[in-house]
Design a protein around this motif. Structure first.
Motif, PDB file in Angstrom:
ATOM      1  N   UNK A  69       0.796  -1.237   0.000  1.00 50.76           N
ATOM      2  CA  UNK A  69       0.000   0.000   0.000  1.00 50.76           C
ATOM      3  C   UNK A  69       0.824   1.281   0.000  1.00 50.76           C
ATOM      4  N   UNK A  70       2.070   1.224   0.413  1.00 49.66           N
ATOM      5  CA  UNK A  70       2.915   2.417   0.448  1.00 49.66           C
ATOM      6  C   UNK A  70       3.832   2.518  -0.775  1.00 49.66           C
ATOM      7  N   UNK A 102       3.707   8.084 -11.271  1.00 56.51           N
ATOM      8  CA  UNK A 102       3.455   8.804 -10.019  1.00 56.51           C
ATOM      9  C   UNK A 102       4.731   8.882  -9.190  1.00 56.51           C
ATOM     10  N   UNK A 103       4.964  10.023  -8.578  1.00 59.34           N
ATOM     11  CA  UNK A 103       6.149  10.224  -7.741  1.00 59.34           C
ATOM     12  C   UNK A 103       5.863   9.716  -6.329  1.00 59.34           C
ATOM     13  N   UNK A 104       6.785   8.945  -5.733  1.00 61.12           N
ATOM     14  CA  UNK A 104       6.558   8.450  -4.367  1.00 61.12           C
ATOM     15  C   UNK A 104       6.344   9.591  -3.377  1.00 61.12           C
ATOM     16  N   UNK A 105       5.447   9.396  -2.432  1.00 58.08           N
ATOM     17  CA  UNK A 105       5.179  10.378  -1.385  1.00 58.08           C
ATOM     18  C   UNK A 105       6.127  10.110  -0.219  1.00 58.08           C
ATOM     19  N   UNK A 154      14.424   6.060   2.854  1.00 56.70           N
ATOM     20  CA  UNK A 154      13.616   7.179   2.358  1.00 56.70           C
ATOM     21  C   UNK A 154      14.332   7.877   1.215  1.00 56.70           C
ATOM     22  N   UNK A 155      15.636   8.106   1.383  1.00 56.17           N
ATOM     23  CA  UNK A 155      16.412   8.786   0.349  1.00 56.17           C
ATOM     24  C   UNK A 155      16.370   8.028  -0.968  1.00 56.17           C
TER      25      UNK A 155
END
Length: 354
Positions: free
Chosen positions: A31-32, A40-43, A139-140
């Motif tokens: 889901x993430x 789509x760009x990751x949030x 995250x990076x």
């Protein structure tokens, strides 16, 4: 030649390309995650939230929590504005509650000091509360497509087997990190990081790895040596001690329950729970009020990271005017057993089934 000297060839562009090709066909639906090939760009908020939740927790356990959090707090600004108790209540049952406290601290720093935008670099992410080297790298790489080294348990296992490294964990971590760093490509590093994690989660599994369908089966040194199933090796852990305690479930005639919020620092910090004694080698009486306490016939048993816990559970029905010397009564309408951490909910379930 010793097994640990049988090092596989360095990952070249061809092997990284094979991994990405495999990922494009076999990426897990999470889901993430933004599927490979999606424009789509990751949030960064969703990536960060998932990575914090996944620390020492399985994907299966996290999915429902992630859906609830993002439905209730769709942005980092929404989470930053949430009440502490609401967030801790939604986190209840997921464990490692310092993560939830740091989650709030981090969200508020991002909202207040970074205008609601996560730093887009490894070093910038490391300045945020609760974000360490692994989370900053993840995250990076995933949110900002930086070529950072992402090394979770799945990646450690893939590296140990691919290079046939027999040094036991945790001593092997620097070596495994070095291997992963050398093998991280400049192109699509976020997808590559997720590809290796997926490989470890679905094919290069802890037990019975499916080497026959692995995209790295040919160059894998452990497969060639026949040692894949025994890697990575781990240093034996010390036996866990057992601690004991007593908790007290007091219910008023109007249905209100006596609860207390634990101090922010320490085990179960910031969570609601039943009043009780300290946990030690011997259980010590510490009733929160005078009452005719009845001991339930069974005990609560729970295992934390560093010790086993056995709790004796006492229950008492008290009058509506009762004043406790610790904790406060929560009305029946305000009390949700789901807001309790697992060990405290076990006590409630024990009472409920008595």
């Amino acid at each position: 030649m010793r097994d640990e000297e049988m090092i596989a060839p360095e990952f070249g562009p061809g092997i990284a390309a094979d991994m990405l090709q495999w990922y494009d066909r076999n990426a897990r639906d999470l889901p993430w995650r933004i599927p490979p090939g999606d424009t789509q760009v990751p949030d960064p908020y969703r990536v960060w939230l998932s990575e914090v939740m996944l620390q020492q927790t399985t994907v299966a356990a996290v999915k429902d929590y992630f859906h609830r959090f993002t439905a209730r707090w769709p942005t980092v600004a929404d989470l930053a504005a949430a009440e502490d108790g609401a967030v801790m209540g939604e986190w209840a049952g997921l464990g490692y509650y310092a993560r939830a406290r740091n989650l709030l601290k981090c969200a508020r720093v991002v909202a207040q000091e970074h205008n609601g935008q996560f730093p887009d670099s490894y070093d910038g992410l490391l300045t945020l509360p609760g974000i360490g080297p692994y989370t900053a790298a993840a995250i990076s790489a995933i949110a900002f497509d930086r070529p950072e080294t992402v090394l979770d348990g799945n990646v450690e296992r893939v590296m140990a087997r691919f290079h046939n490294i027999h040094t036991p964990l945790p001593a092997a971590k620097p070596k495994l990190h070095d291997c992963a760093t050398k093998q991280t490509p400049q192109q699509r590093p976020g997808d590559y990081a997720q590809a290796v994690m997926d490989l470890g989660a679905t094919i290069c599994t802890p037990k019975s790895p499916a080497c026959g369908i692995c995209p790295l089966r040919e160059p894998c040194a452990a497969r060639q040596a026949g040692t894949a199933s025994e890697l990575p090796k781990k240093t034996p852990k010390k036996p866990k001690p057992t601690r004991r305690g007593i908790i007290y479930l007091a219910r008023r005639s109007d249905g209100a329950w006596l609860l207390e919020r634990r101090p922010d620092k320490g085990l179960l910090g910031g969570m609601l729970g039943w009043p009780g004694s300290d946990w030690g080698e011997v259980a010590v009486e510490a009733p929160p009020l005078n009452a005719d306490w009845v001991t339930l016939p069974a005990e609560v048993r729970h295992t934390f990271t560093h010790f086993h816990l056995i709790l004796t559970v006492r229950y008492a029905q008290v009058g509506n005017e009762t004043t406790p010397n610790q904790g406060a009564f929560a009305t029946a309408a305000d009390f949700r057993p789901s807001d309790l951490p697992t060990v405290m909910r076990k006590a409630f379930d024990l009472w409920h089934g008595a």
